[in-house]
Design an enzyme around this catalytic site. Structure first.
Site, PDB file in Angstrom:
ATOM      1  N   TYR A 159       2.762  -9.721   9.693  1.00 23.32           N
ATOM      2  CA  TYR A 159       1.404  -9.514   9.153  1.00 23.32           C
ATOM      3  C   TYR A 159       0.351  -9.926  10.196  1.00 23.32           C
ATOM      4  CZ  TYR A 159      -2.334  -9.891   5.604  1.00 23.32           C
ATOM      5  OH  TYR A 159      -3.494  -9.757   4.878  1.00 23.32           O
ATOM      6  N   LYS A 163      -2.379  -7.468  11.880  1.00 19.91           N
ATOM      7  CA  LYS A 163      -3.812  -7.704  11.660  1.00 19.91           C
ATOM      8  C   LYS A 163      -4.535  -7.993  12.983  1.00 19.91           C
ATOM      9  CE  LYS A 163      -4.066  -7.132   7.168  1.00 19.91           C
ATOM     10  NZ  LYS A 163      -4.758  -5.930   6.649  1.00 19.91           N
TER      11      LYS A 163
HETATM   12  P1  NAP Z   1      -3.241  -5.992  -3.246  1.00 26.31           P
HETATM   13  O1  NAP Z   1      -3.960  -6.571  -4.401  1.00 26.31           O
HETATM   14  O2  NAP Z   1      -1.774  -6.195  -3.116  1.00 26.31           O
HETATM   15  O3  NAP Z   1      -3.568  -4.425  -3.194  1.00 26.31           O
HETATM   16  C1  NAP Z   1      -3.002  -3.632  -2.181  1.00 26.31           C
HETATM   17  C2  NAP Z   1      -3.534  -2.226  -2.295  1.00 26.31           C
HETATM   18  O4  NAP Z   1      -2.931  -1.458  -1.232  1.00 26.31           O
HETATM   19  C3  NAP Z   1      -3.172  -1.553  -3.597  1.00 26.31           C
HETATM   20  O5  NAP Z   1      -4.262  -0.779  -4.051  1.00 26.31           O
HETATM   21  C4  NAP Z   1      -2.011  -0.643  -3.203  1.00 26.31           C
HETATM   22  O6  NAP Z   1      -1.963   0.543  -3.981  1.00 26.31           O
HETATM   23  C5  NAP Z   1      -2.385  -0.275  -1.789  1.00 26.31           C
HETATM   24  N1  NAP Z   1      -1.239   0.186  -1.005  1.00 26.31           N
HETATM   25  C6  NAP Z   1      -0.059  -0.446  -0.784  1.00 26.31           C
HETATM   26  N2  NAP Z   1       0.744   0.315  -0.029  1.00 26.31           N
HETATM   27  C7  NAP Z   1       0.039   1.462   0.233  1.00 26.31           C
HETATM   28  C8  NAP Z   1       0.318   2.631   0.976  1.00 26.31           C
HETATM   29  N3  NAP Z   1       1.491   2.779   1.625  1.00 26.31           N
HETATM   30  N4  NAP Z   1      -0.611   3.614   1.027  1.00 26.31           N
HETATM   31  C9  NAP Z   1      -1.797   3.475   0.372  1.00 26.31           C
HETATM   32  N5  NAP Z   1      -2.122   2.380  -0.343  1.00 26.31           N
HETATM   33  C10 NAP Z   1      -1.204   1.385  -0.395  1.00 26.31           C
HETATM   34  O7  NAP Z   1      -3.841  -6.523  -1.866  1.00 26.31           O
HETATM   35  P2  NAP Z   1      -5.292  -7.150  -1.547  1.00 26.31           P
HETATM   36  O8  NAP Z   1      -5.163  -8.608  -1.595  1.00 26.31           O
HETATM   37  O9  NAP Z   1      -6.331  -6.469  -2.327  1.00 26.31           O
HETATM   38  O10 NAP Z   1      -5.407  -6.752   0.000  1.00 26.31           O
HETATM   39  C11 NAP Z   1      -6.202  -5.656   0.451  1.00 26.31           C
HETATM   40  C12 NAP Z   1      -6.355  -5.773   1.961  1.00 26.31           C
HETATM   41  O11 NAP Z   1      -6.962  -7.020   2.268  1.00 26.31           O
HETATM   42  C13 NAP Z   1      -5.032  -5.735   2.715  1.00 26.31           C
HETATM   43  O12 NAP Z   1      -5.190  -5.044   3.931  1.00 26.31           O
HETATM   44  C14 NAP Z   1      -4.767  -7.202   2.978  1.00 26.31           C
HETATM   45  O13 NAP Z   1      -3.940  -7.401   4.091  1.00 26.31           O
HETATM   46  C15 NAP Z   1      -6.176  -7.697   3.209  1.00 26.31           C
HETATM   47  N6  NAP Z   1      -6.344  -9.147   3.037  1.00 26.31           N
HETATM   48  C16 NAP Z   1      -6.111  -9.730   1.843  1.00 26.31           C
HETATM   49  C17 NAP Z   1      -6.305 -11.107   1.721  1.00 26.31           C
HETATM   50  C18 NAP Z   1      -6.093 -11.839   0.429  1.00 26.31           C
HETATM   51  O14 NAP Z   1      -6.187 -13.075   0.439  1.00 26.31           O
HETATM   52  N7  NAP Z   1      -5.835 -11.168  -0.686  1.00 26.31           N
HETATM   53  C19 NAP Z   1      -6.693 -11.852   2.836  1.00 26.31           C
HETATM   54  C20 NAP Z   1      -6.917 -11.214   4.040  1.00 26.31           C
HETATM   55  C21 NAP Z   1      -6.740  -9.850   4.132  1.00 26.31           C
HETATM   56  P3  NAP Z   1      -0.726   0.893  -4.985  1.00 26.31           P
HETATM   57  O15 NAP Z   1      -0.720  -0.146  -6.038  1.00 26.31           O
HETATM   58  O16 NAP Z   1      -1.055   2.244  -5.472  1.00 26.31           O
HETATM   59  O17 NAP Z   1       0.510   0.851  -4.118  1.00 26.31           O
END
Ligand code: NAP
Length: 250
Positions: A159, A163
């Site tokens: 990851y 990133k």
């Molecule tokens: P999440 O709640 O797990 O949601 C992930 C999203 O990505 C879902 O809408 C999922 O859609 C979609 N997804 C997964 N595989 C996919 C694919 N192959 N093609 C298209 N869509 C796909 O994650 P989140 O926490 O919101 O994270 C969103 C972004 O923020 C990510 O890039 C993550 O790395 C980044 N981020 C998150 C955090 C945190 O603390 N949460 C911190 C830093 C960065 P489906 O359900 O339809 O699969």
């Protein structure tokens, strides 16, 4: 419309917009007046709910299923949006996954699936929108990276590498596209409460956050909205904006 920033007349694609941060970004951009393409891969009902929420607040949104780590899916997504909406003004590369594990025991498949979606997916979508945005001489690309890409994290080599790669990709594409008035920036969230973080041991992380709380998807979405705003963010490119409660200061 609840936002003072207007994206009226603009079309935005948000990848991974069915849940979490992507969902909040889609709603924020939709409420600012953009037509929003709510991309998802596995959660059609949740994606429909997001589009419904935007449409019911006087916005305009539709869903599109595409695995953004798949080149053909990405080409189909961009083609369909250009046919339906005629243009793409904003791309938010948000879709991401984790497959955590210590490096010594990390399966090659876990390395590859994270890099394929979190880094190659951003490349594929960026490349696919480049031509229409260059033609328009206008565009905003906003990549969701992570503070983990800046600081590293034990158990997240895949990851963190992906990133960090997104940050290099952001800066390189910002330099390539700048002459066409296309900006490319990254948002680096810290610990945000979503499905992705719900099973993590939160206590030790909380003590490392100066602002004393975890972030919300809406706080990330507000930063993305700012980076899409014109003229407010039109002179910002190649930057990484951290939304992390002060967790990483450099
Ligand atoms: P999440 O709640 O797990 O949601 C992930 C999203 O990505 C879902 O809408 C999922 O859609 C979609 N997804 C997964 N595989 C996919 C694919 N192959 N093609 C298209 N869509 C796909 O994650 P989140 O926490 O919101 O994270 C969103 C972004 O923020 C990510 O890039 C993550 O790395 C980044 N981020 C998150 C955090 C945190 O603390 N949460 C911190 C830093 C960065 P489906 O359900 O339809 O699969």
């Amino acid at each position: 419309m609840t936002s003072s920033i207007s994206l009226s007349g603009q079309t935005a694609i948000v990848t991974g917009a069915s849940r979490g941060i992507g969902r909040a970004i889609a709603i924020e951009l939709g409420q600012a007046g953009a037509e929003v393409v709510v991309n998802y891969s596995n959660s059609p009902e949740k994606a429909e709910e997001v589009a419904k929420e935007i449409n019911s607040s006087c916005g305009n949104a539709y869903t599109f299923k595409a695995n953004v780590s798949d080149e053909n899916d990405v080409e189909s997504l961009i083609k369909a949006v250009l046919e339906r909406s005629g243009k793409i003004d904003i791309l938010v590369n948000n879709a991401g996954i984790t497959r955590d594990g210590l490096l010594m025991r990390m399966k090659t498949q876990d390395w590859e699936s994270v890099v394929n979606l979190n880094l190659t997916g951003v490349f594929l979508c960026t490349r696919a929108v480049a031509r229409p945005m260059i033609k328009q001489k206008k565009g905003r690309i906003i990549n969701v990276t992570s503070v983990v890409g800046l600081m590293g994290n034990a158990g997240q080599a895949n990851y963190a590498a992906a990133k960090a790669g997104v940050i290099g990709l952001t800066r390189s594409s910002a330099k390539e596209f700048a002459s066409r008035s296309i900006t490319v920036n990254a948002v680096a969230p810290g610990f945000i409460t979503t499905d992705m973080t719900k099973d993590l041991n939160a206590e030790p992380i909380l003590s490392a956050i100066p602002l004393g709380s975890f972030g919300t998807p809406e706080q990330v979405a507000g930063t993305v909205l700012f980076l899409a705003a014109d003229p407010a963010a039109s002179y910002i490119t190649g930057q990484v904006l951290q939304v992390d409660g002060g967790m990483v200061m450099a």
